[in-house]
Scaffold this motif. Structure first.
Motif, PDB file in Angstrom:
ATOM      1  N   SER B 129       0.796  -1.296   0.033  1.00 40.70           N
ATOM      2  CA  SER B 129      -0.169  -0.017   0.003  1.00 40.70           C
ATOM      3  C   SER B 129       0.761   1.432   0.178  1.00 40.70           C
ATOM      4  O   SER B 129       0.375   2.538  -0.431  1.00 40.70           O
ATOM      5  CB  SER B 129      -1.031  -0.013   1.259  1.00 40.70           C
ATOM      6  N   GLY B 130       2.229   1.111   0.589  1.00 39.44           N
ATOM      7  CA  GLY B 130       2.939   2.264   0.344  1.00 39.44           C
ATOM      8  C   GLY B 130       2.812   2.989   1.789  1.00 39.44           C
ATOM      9  O   GLY B 130       3.631   3.911   2.137  1.00 39.44           O
ATOM     10  N   LEU B 131       1.869   2.592   2.728  1.00 41.04           N
ATOM     11  CA  LEU B 131       1.734   3.430   3.932  1.00 41.04           C
ATOM     12  C   LEU B 131       2.743   2.835   4.716  1.00 41.04           C
ATOM     13  O   LEU B 131       2.969   1.704   5.011  1.00 41.04           O
ATOM     14  CB  LEU B 131       0.251   2.877   4.415  1.00 41.04           C
ATOM     15  N   SER B 150      -0.004   0.340  -4.465  1.00 39.12           N
ATOM     16  CA  SER B 150      -1.850   0.380  -4.766  1.00 39.12           C
ATOM     17  C   SER B 150      -1.999   1.615  -4.886  1.00 39.12           C
ATOM     18  O   SER B 150      -1.739   2.578  -3.966  1.00 39.12           O
ATOM     19  CB  SER B 150      -2.446  -0.366  -3.730  1.00 39.12           C
ATOM     20  N   TYR B 151      -2.506   2.004  -5.981  1.00 45.38           N
ATOM     21  CA  TYR B 151      -2.672   3.533  -6.385  1.00 45.38           C
ATOM     22  C   TYR B 151      -4.065   3.901  -7.098  1.00 45.38           C
ATOM     23  O   TYR B 151      -3.862   3.364  -8.306  1.00 45.38           O
ATOM     24  CB  TYR B 151      -1.582   4.052  -6.701  1.00 45.38           C
ATOM     25  N   ASP B 152      -5.011   4.006  -6.847  1.00 40.79           N
ATOM     26  CA  ASP B 152      -6.265   3.969  -7.505  1.00 40.79           C
ATOM     27  C   ASP B 152      -6.411   5.380  -8.117  1.00 40.79           C
ATOM     28  O   ASP B 152      -7.680   5.628  -8.722  1.00 40.79           O
ATOM     29  CB  ASP B 152      -7.518   3.762  -6.666  1.00 40.79           C
ATOM     30  N   ALA B 173       5.256   7.012  -1.817  1.00 39.49           N
ATOM     31  CA  ALA B 173       5.915   5.598  -1.904  1.00 39.49           C
ATOM     32  C   ALA B 173       6.403   5.362  -3.167  1.00 39.49           C
ATOM     33  O   ALA B 173       7.336   4.910  -3.716  1.00 39.49           O
ATOM     34  CB  ALA B 173       4.971   4.413  -1.386  1.00 39.49           C
ATOM     35  N   ILE B 174       5.640   5.674  -4.309  1.00 38.65           N
ATOM     36  CA  ILE B 174       5.965   5.489  -5.763  1.00 38.65           C
ATOM     37  C   ILE B 174       7.392   6.225  -5.970  1.00 38.65           C
ATOM     38  O   ILE B 174       8.353   5.622  -6.735  1.00 38.65           O
ATOM     39  CB  ILE B 174       4.829   6.037  -6.604  1.00 38.65           C
ATOM     40  N   VAL B 186       2.619   0.461 -10.465  1.00 33.04           N
ATOM     41  CA  VAL B 186       1.020   0.781  -9.516  1.00 33.04           C
ATOM     42  C   VAL B 186       0.165  -0.073  -9.877  1.00 33.04           C
ATOM     43  O   VAL B 186      -0.143  -0.639 -11.173  1.00 33.04           O
ATOM     44  CB  VAL B 186       0.449   2.261  -9.956  1.00 33.04           C
ATOM     45  N   ASN B 187      -0.770  -0.623  -9.105  1.00 30.53           N
ATOM     46  CA  ASN B 187      -2.073  -1.392  -9.060  1.00 30.53           C
ATOM     47  C   ASN B 187      -3.148  -0.551  -8.941  1.00 30.53           C
ATOM     48  O   ASN B 187      -3.258   0.292  -7.983  1.00 30.53           O
ATOM     49  CB  ASN B 187      -2.064  -2.264  -7.831  1.00 30.53           C
TER      50      ASN B 187
END
Lengths: 91, 391
Positions: B129-131, B150-152, B173-174, B186-187
């Motif tokens: 999630s990058g969190l 994960s990035y929507d 995070a990216i 990215v997802n």
């Protein structure tokens, strides 16, 4: 890597046979494919020009001509087929 | 390159580029190889090409649609158990292992596991999630061939998909993963809300350093297996528009080799509405597009060490450490062989061999069957025609 892979039935000496050509390539899956939940497929190549698509296959064939070859151990198949201890690895 | 014999030839994983190549038997012979028993004996089910390994069920993000129902106090298998599972993957000839969870970066031994996968000849990739991606956690990601975040979409879109605004953390995070020299993608989960903003989401991700976007269908599993799934999933019009949308995005965003678009197995059914693709399924096959490969080229290891056909499906009774016996498991066979004799309209679909009947997880949730994907445009049209005919 050597612990993971057996030699399969590859000859010990480098083969004099020609390497694969584009017509031997049935499919190319670009990228790593996986993410945490589902199997992924690169699709931008589907919409690329024939030239770009051809370049993908040409690049793959070029790599096939120069990369060293290792063969995945046949352990799993032998176990499934014979339900007995895995065979010795070749090579 | 690493060669894995198949009844028709071999899968070859290249080392100089991220690509998997299906070679016919003649091509394999031209490598100086012979498939031996694999070519001579009765064909047996192939081992998975890739396996998803849930390395933890622990996660504090609380995404509303989490397919694993991960929680802050989720279970976490010991390292020794995961190492044994990696042994099983090696013995089965699996090429790629995708680490997920839960939030995999919560594990202190993630770097050890990545190295263990590589030492066993496999490519390791990871989704996060990058969190909470601290410097220490970032340092443990270097052993992965690719990390997907994960990035929507930007904040509002992200929040509408996941129930909280984690977009800024994901964007950081990216950037940080890219800056660390690790391949990052990215997802993007496609929902009714995120689909209209897909272009801006991908542009933003690319500008932040993502090399690839993996588009994921929203699936009714875990916390997403609720009634509001029907309100969150793509509309029928959006599903039918996937092909043209991908075509436009590919042409405008993927002109060079620095950004690629991927779709997940469950989205392939939607391509049946694209006349150009449906007319020429050989193009999808040539570029190795996979539809539902659950129980076939794909398998998943649950956090308690069992094999599932895919991450969204219920696990079978097969232990992960017994993956070599996957060919004998009846439940995996049920998923794998569905494509051999599917009902209409799949039976006569030009994309049948690629799509493989669409997403069975969706079919089970919406229709209660292991049958045609009820959200596939072709299935929707077929059912509408039947209804009209009956009326």
């Amino acid at each position: 890597m050597s612990a993971a892979l057996g030699g399969g039935s590859r000859e010990d000496e480098p083969s004099a046979e020609p390497r694969p050509e584009v017509e031997n390539v049935l499919a190319v899956r670009m990228g790593h494919g996986a993410n945490c939940s589902s199997i992924g497929s690169v699709v931008d190549t589907l919409f690329a020009t024939a030239t770009v698509g051809g370049a993908v296959f040409a690049a793959v064939v070029a790599a096939l001509k120069v990369e060293e070859v290792s063969v995945v151990s046949p352990v799993a198949r032998a176990m499934a087929a014979n339900d007995e201890a895995p065979p010795e690895k070749d090579g | 390159m690493i060669v894995r014999y198949e009844s028709w030839g071999a899968w070859v994983k290249l080392e100089s580029q991220a690509a998997l190549v299906a070679l016919d038997r003649e091509g394999v012979r031209r490598l100086g190889l012979d498939g031996g028993p694999t070519w001579r004996d009765r064909a047996r089910p192939s081992a998975p090409l890739e396996v998803h390994m849930a390395v933890t069920a622990r996660c504090g993000a609380g995404c509303e649609g989490c397919y694993l129902d991960a929680r802050p106090d989720g279970a976490e298998p010991p390292r020794e158990a995961l190492l044994r599972e990696l042994d099983a993957l090696r013995d089965a000839g699996v090429f790629t292992v995708a680490f997920g969870g839960g939030e995999p970066t919560t594990r202190d031994d993630l770097d050890v596991l990545a190295e263990a996968a590589r030492a066993r000849g496999m490519t390791a990739v990871l989704t996060t999630s990058g969190l909470g991606l601290t410097d220490a956690r970032l340092a443990k990601l270097r052993g992965f061939a690719q990390v997907n975040v994960s990035y929507d979409g930007a904040s509002e879109t992200y929040a509408r998909v996941r129930g909280f605004d984690g977009a800024a953390a994901a964007e950081r995070a990216i950037e940080r993963v890219a800056a660390a020299g690790i391949a990052v993608g990215v997802n993007v989960v496609l929902t009714r809300d995120s689909f209209p903003r897909l272009r801006e989401t991908l542009v933003r991700a690319r500008d932040l350093g993502a090399r690839e976007a993996q588009l994921l269908r929203y699936k009714p599993a875990g916390r997403a297996a609720l009634l509001d799934y029907l309100a969150r999933r793509l509309s029928a019009e959006q599903a039918s528009a996937l092909g043209p949308t991908l075509r436009e995005l590919a042409r405008s965003l993927c002109a060079g080799d620095d950004f690629h678009l991927r779709i997940d197995c469950a989205l392939v059914a939607f391509l049946s509405a694209d006349d150009e693709l449906a007319r020429d399924p050989s193009r999808l096959r040539r570029f190795g597009v996979f539809g539902c490969e659950a129980g076939g080229a794909l398998a998943a290891f649950t956090v308690d060490g069992r094999v599932a056909p895919c991450s969204f499906a219920r696990p079978t009774g097969l232990r992960a450490t017994d993956l070599a016996r996957h060919g004998d498991d009846p439940e995996l066979a049920r998923w794998r062989t569905h494509v051999d004799a599917p009902p209409e309209p799949c039976a006569s679909c030009s994309l049948r061999s690629v799509c493989r009947g669409g997403c069975k997880v969706v079919a089970a949730h919406v229709d209660g069957t292991h049958g045609p994907d009820p959200e596939c445009p072709r299935v929707i049209a077929s059912r509408a025609a039947s209804k009209d005919g009956a009326g």
